[in-house]
Design an enzyme around this catalytic site. Sequence first.
Site, PDB file in Angstrom:
ATOM      1  N   CYS A 115     -21.554  41.317 -32.104  1.00  0.00           N
ATOM      2  CA  CYS A 115     -21.011  41.946 -30.896  1.00  0.00           C
ATOM      3  C   CYS A 115     -20.129  43.149 -31.190  1.00  0.00           C
ATOM      4  CB  CYS A 115     -20.240  40.925 -30.077  1.00  0.00           C
ATOM      5  SG  CYS A 115     -21.256  39.526 -29.535  1.00  0.00           S
ATOM      6  N   HIS A 247     -16.255  45.151 -24.952  1.00  0.00           N
ATOM      7  CA  HIS A 247     -17.443  44.316 -25.130  1.00  0.00           C
ATOM      8  C   HIS A 247     -17.560  43.399 -23.920  1.00  0.00           C
ATOM      9  CE1 HIS A 247     -20.353  41.523 -26.523  1.00  0.00           C
ATOM     10  NE2 HIS A 247     -19.495  40.577 -26.860  1.00  0.00           N
ATOM     11  N   ASN A 277     -23.787  38.898 -21.729  1.00  0.00           N
ATOM     12  CA  ASN A 277     -23.368  39.355 -23.057  1.00  0.00           C
ATOM     13  C   ASN A 277     -24.595  39.871 -23.799  1.00  0.00           C
ATOM     14  OD1 ASN A 277     -22.512  39.636 -25.722  1.00  0.00           O
ATOM     15  ND2 ASN A 277     -21.316  37.755 -25.731  1.00  0.00           N
TER      16      ASN A 277
END
Length: 320
Positions: A115, A247, A277
Amino acid sequence: MSDMQSVVIATGSYLPKRIVTNDEISTFIDTSDEWIRTRSGIEARHFAAEGELTSDLAIAAANDAFQSANIDPNSIDAVIVATATPDETFPSTASKVQHAIGMKGGFAFDISAVCAGFIYAISNADALIRAGQAKRILVIGAETFSRIMDWEDRTTAVLFGDGAGAVILEAQDSERGILSTDLHSDGSHHDLLYVDGGVSSTGTAGKLRMQGKEVFKHAVSKLAKTAETALEKAGLQSSDVDWIVPHQANLRIIKATADKMNIPMEQVIVTVQNHGNTSAASIPLALDHGVKTKQIRKNQIIAIEAIGGGLVWGAAILRW
């Protein structure tokens, strides 16, 4: 060494056509729209079609960036793809992108920092530009996380989606560009977020495993600290930030981090509700959204930050 700044001259994005709502997810996982929204803020995510590869998503995002600024792919010196879900063990997904866009020279490679991959990628791109190794670099975050989900684990499977975002950095004699970056990792936290497979371990791709509550605890403190450190490196403070582009993992993490930095949510680009996500793709997707909606404008101060499996985390400050 070059005194040039790494300036963003174009952004692009791509999301697979298939949109999977929480209600659809609840038809094959024991969950509900309310359960997912309450815990994550996610309402929908995109899944790649059968046969649609990470490289396909990356190529589409790259082409969107080229079209947005009328840029010739042959003016690109390097391609960096941040991904934890590459097409193959080797060669790199970036080399497939390089060929597909018709780029005849230069070099290409992947970065694996999950990520936080996009931040690691632009930090490396910035270093290459400052070292005089490249003048224009295409940086992409691209993921097909739907391929590594354990669909019997409702606590994690509902959180992730697929997508790709891209930026093009150019060396310029300017006050704009990447002002600072801050990178970290701590392998002692491996078991908090990982995939239980790999070439030298199981010979399979494996499935994602996450201790959500523990990741949340680390995320808020580490994200705020790395963003503040990056701001200090740039000679700035939280009050100078026009936008945080975080993020997009979980709305609660996004809100808690902004609160810890004393930045109102009105100055945070949020796309997690529509994308879920998307790992390394989430920040460039959100950047492109901010640009296309005209929220992000020239000369604004942008803070980006992310944390992922490893644990790895980091931040970057840009003058747009």
